[in-house]
Every structure is written in C-alpha cells, then in structure tokens.
Design a protein around this motif. Structure first.
Motif, PDB file in Angstrom:
ATOM      1  N   PHE A 243       0.827  -1.209   0.000  1.00 55.38           N
ATOM      2  CA  PHE A 243       0.000   0.000   0.000  1.00 55.38           C
ATOM      3  C   PHE A 243       0.862   1.261   0.000  1.00 55.38           C
ATOM      4  O   PHE A 243       0.531   2.257  -0.648  1.00 55.38           O
ATOM      5  N   LEU A 244       1.983   1.211   0.729  1.00 58.12           N
ATOM      6  CA  LEU A 244       2.885   2.360   0.765  1.00 58.12           C
ATOM      7  C   LEU A 244       3.516   2.598  -0.606  1.00 58.12           C
ATOM      8  O   LEU A 244       3.580   3.737  -1.085  1.00 58.12           O
ATOM      9  N   VAL A 245       3.961   1.524  -1.250  1.00 53.67           N
ATOM     10  CA  VAL A 245       4.561   1.645  -2.584  1.00 53.67           C
ATOM     11  C   VAL A 245       3.526   2.138  -3.593  1.00 53.67           C
ATOM     12  O   VAL A 245       3.813   3.002  -4.439  1.00 53.67           O
ATOM     13  N   GLU A 246       2.315   1.609  -3.507  1.00 54.62           N
ATOM     14  CA  GLU A 246       1.251   2.032  -4.435  1.00 54.62           C
ATOM     15  C   GLU A 246       0.929   3.509  -4.265  1.00 54.62           C
ATOM     16  O   GLU A 246       0.699   4.233  -5.242  1.00 54.62           O
ATOM     17  N   LEU A 247       0.918   3.978  -3.012  1.00 60.10           N
ATOM     18  CA  LEU A 247       0.654   5.397  -2.768  1.00 60.10           C
ATOM     19  C   LEU A 247       1.791   6.268  -3.306  1.00 60.10           C
ATOM     20  O   LEU A 247       1.539   7.341  -3.870  1.00 60.10           O
ATOM     21  N   ILE A 248       3.033   5.802  -3.165  1.00 63.50           N
ATOM     22  CA  ILE A 248       4.179   6.558  -3.687  1.00 63.50           C
ATOM     23  C   ILE A 248       4.106   6.638  -5.210  1.00 63.50           C
ATOM     24  O   ILE A 248       4.395   7.685  -5.810  1.00 63.50           O
ATOM     25  N   ILE A 249       3.699   5.535  -5.858  1.00 61.37           N
ATOM     26  CA  ILE A 249       3.557   5.535  -7.322  1.00 61.37           C
ATOM     27  C   ILE A 249       2.517   6.561  -7.751  1.00 61.37           C
ATOM     28  O   ILE A 249       2.734   7.341  -8.690  1.00 61.37           O
ATOM     29  N   ARG A 250       1.388   6.590  -7.068  1.00 61.70           N
ATOM     30  CA  ARG A 250       0.344   7.558  -7.417  1.00 61.70           C
ATOM     31  C   ARG A 250       0.796   8.984  -7.166  1.00 61.70           C
ATOM     32  O   ARG A 250       0.469   9.893  -7.934  1.00 61.70           O
ATOM     33  N   TYR A 251       1.574   9.182  -6.092  1.00 63.60           N
ATOM     34  CA  TYR A 251       2.059  10.530  -5.784  1.00 63.60           C
ATOM     35  C   TYR A 251       3.052  11.005  -6.846  1.00 63.60           C
ATOM     36  O   TYR A 251       2.972  12.143  -7.322  1.00 63.60           O
ATOM     37  N   MET A 252       3.983  10.129  -7.238  1.00 66.27           N
ATOM     38  CA  MET A 252       4.986  10.505  -8.225  1.00 66.27           C
ATOM     39  C   MET A 252       4.396  10.637  -9.620  1.00 66.27           C
ATOM     40  O   MET A 252       4.931  11.353 -10.472  1.00 66.27           O
ATOM     41  N   ALA A 253       3.276   9.938  -9.865  1.00 66.11           N
ATOM     42  CA  ALA A 253       2.629  10.028 -11.184  1.00 66.11           C
ATOM     43  C   ALA A 253       1.811  11.303 -11.333  1.00 66.11           C
ATOM     44  O   ALA A 253       1.456  11.679 -12.452  1.00 66.11           O
ATOM     45  N   SER A 254       1.502  11.963 -10.220  1.00 62.44           N
ATOM     46  CA  SER A 254       0.720  13.199 -10.283  1.00 62.44           C
ATOM     47  C   SER A 254       1.604  14.354 -10.745  1.00 62.44           C
ATOM     48  O   SER A 254       2.833  14.300 -10.666  1.00 62.44           O
TER      49      SER A 254
END
Length: 282
Positions: free
Chosen positions: A60-71
């Motif tokens: 979940f932490l990695v998935e949230l980081i991916i979404r943050y960096m993709a924004s």
C-alpha cells in the motif's frame, strides 16, 4: 532516464486496469486477513498472517508513492479528497503492531478495507452522492424531529399513566415512537393504549404515515436525485477521457498510402526531374 519519462511510465502503471485490479485484490486479501485474526488460530498461521500484514502494508505504501509521483504536483495530488483519505489510511497502517499500540494498530488496519471505496469509481460516486445529499436530508430530518417531538409530547400526556416506562416523558416517548416507526412490535404498544383509548390507533397510523411512508421516502428521493446527477457527471468524465485518448490513438495509427497515391507521387517526382534537367540544359 529523465524525470518526465519516469513520470509517464508511472502514470501508465497507475492507470493500468491490471494494476488497479491487483490493488483491489490486495484490499480484499487484507480484509480477509483482518477477519482471520478474530479466530483462534495455530501459532504458525498467526505468524504467517502477521508477515502477510507487513507485506500488504508495504505494498500500500509503494502504491501510494507511485500515485504521488505520477501526479503533476503535490498540490494536485492532495487537492483530491480521496488521495488525502488514502494517505491517512496508509500512514495509519504504519503504526507498529506491538506493546500498548497493538489495539490501535489493529483498529487502523481495519479501515484499510475502506480503500476499496476509493479504488472503485462506482463506489466513489455513491459516497459523493450521499455526502452531497446530506444537506437536503438534514432539512427533512429536522422536519421529522418536529413531528417526533409533537407526537412524543402528545403521547406522553395521554399514555404516561398507562405505561410510564414507554411514555414517561417526551424523550422516552420519542424513543418509543422511533420503535414504532421501525415497526418493532409496534402493534403491542398500540393495543395496550387502545384498551384505555379505543381510538388511539389514529395516533399511531397517522404517525407511521407521516414518518415511514412520507419523510423516509423523501429522503430516498433526495439521495436518488443527487445520485442521478453524480452518475451523469461520471459518464461525462468518462466520455471526455475517451475523447482525449482518441487523438493519441489516431496519431499512432496512421493509415498507409494506397498504390495509386504512391504512383501519383512517383509521377510528380518524374515531372520535377524533367523540369530540373531542362533548367540545367538552358
């Protein structure tokens, strides 16, 4: 690899249906593991579930980081309420399981199931519709409270000597009326007062008609009205997204030239070659 290229790849991963489907699968597994902790399990299975819980938290932490960096930016990411909600849930899941915080950590992990709402667009639409319908429902609830208060005061004045436990004062009478509005053994309450006041059935039937049949249906209508509006907005956003993606697809799939067009191009080249030769000879 440039930052723009990496961001584009992360966007593709974040928008991938396969990735989103896997996230939903992990959320479901997380919910099942939380439920499994409530049973008496062998030690080896308990340890396996704790290891699984750590793996889910890291994912979940990695998935949230991916979404943050993709924004596009931090402001754009946190401008969406669902991203803030997911961030709070993920940060809450990082509370270590141990010592005096074990109960708090378990409670916070239970709320990870709510991430399913933020991942499924239809569920997000339902929640948004419910939140937007709250102001309308508030006025209906206020009107219902007025009706409850009037009927509670009347019931307390007339029926308190029959059953002080149910009609002793206005607040208790309102609780009794709430029981009547949910049809929980309301006929036994009515028959008890009808032994003293034979026409008291009018009191109950009029109350049920106003609250259950009228006001509750008004609440349902308010929710459905907002839900229809939210569904229309979601369909428009999907259509707009398809229109944005269509030009990109069209530009990547240019139709090849036909044989006739190729022949015409050769003829033009031959004509230009003849003209250049004439100019050189002159």
């Amino acid at each position: 690899m440039s930052v723009a290229t990496m961001q584009e790849k992360l966007k593709r991963i974040d928008r991938s249906k396969t990735f989103q489907g896997f996230v939903i699968f992990v959320i479901v597994v997380s919910a099942l593991s939380i439920g499994a902790h409530t049973y008496q399990l062998p030690l080896w299975l308990e340890q396996s579930l704790w290891a699984l819980d750590i793996a889910i938290t890291v994912f979940f932490l990695v998935e949230l980081i991916i979404r943050y960096m993709a924004s596009e930016s931090a402001k754009g990411f946190f401008s969406q309420g669902w991203n803030i909600f997911d961030t709070i849930i993920v940060i809450g899941s990082l509370v270590p399981l141990g010592g005096s915080t074990i109960l708090l950590a378990r409670l916070l992990r239970i709320f990870r199931v709510l991430r399913l709402v933020s991942m499924v667009p239809e569920l997000r639409m339902l929640i948004n519709a419910l939140l937007k319908a709250i102001p309308r429902m508030g006025y209906i609830a206020l009107l219902m409270f007025v009706i409850f208060y009037i009927y509670g005061a009347v019931g307390s004045m007339f029926f308190a000597h029959i059953n002080d436990f149910l009609w002793g004062d206005v607040s208790i009478a309102m609780l009794t009326l709430f029981r009547v509005s949910t049809f929980e053994s309301w006929t036994s309450i009515m028959y008890e007062t009808m032994e003293v006041y034979p026409l008291s059935w009018i009191y109950y039937l009029s109350f049920i008609f106003l609250t259950t049949f009228t006001f509750l249906n008004m609440m349902v209508g308010a929710v459905l009205d907002v839900m229809g509006e939210e569904s229309r907005i979601m369909n428009e956003e999907k259509a707009l997204a398809k229109q944005v993606q269509q030009p990109e697809i069209d530009s990547c799939h240019v139709a090849p030239a036909s044989a006739a067009e190729v022949q015409k191009l050769h003829d033009k080249i031959d004509e230009l070659t003849v003209m250049l030769n004439k100019l050189k000879s002159n």
